[in-house]
Scaffold this motif. Sequence first.
Motif: not given
Length: 192
Positions: A3-14
């Motif tokens: 499943l996609k987890n955009p919040a986790a990806l955004e966290f890791l990118q910032s």
Amino acid sequence: MSLKNPAALEFLQSRRSRPVKTLVAPAPTREELLPLLTAAARSPDHGKLEPWRFIVLEKGAMDRLSSLTQDCGTRLGKAPEDIAKARSQFDMGHLAVAVIEVQTPSDKVPAIEQTYSAGAVCLALLNAALAAGWGANWLSGWQVHDAAFCRQAFGLQGNERVAGLIHIATEGKTPPERPRPDVAALTEWVSE
């Protein structure tokens, strides 16, 4: 399918580490720290060797580690300013987790992969702490590469070494953003 987890990806990118000098009390309690350690323990581990362990350094341990750093620096002939800088992580620290790499003889898992796993645990613990709302920083220092210091400070055996000291406490001040790598310049695409 994952499943996609955009919040986790955004966290890791910032995500951004917090310097120890910006961390203030309180630090996580044992109950608050346990889920972070659990998250870190889910790091890649080829062969399920668990080539790492944790030593939680509470506030009371920091003075002892600062003093041992002073002694180690004097023994190694370090300059006073280098000793003061190395001591500062303990002088200012509230809580740190020493991630200890434990090398296990294995015909299937090379030593370097065990080292990588311990490093992955350090990053996972750092990110778990940040994701949970704590300030955190991954440090080491010349003293943790000295076998005599590590035996005295942490009781390490010959097959163990410090992969990192993950300091965790409350963020007192948000540090400024810093320049980040140019990913396009560091990336090579291979199609055949």
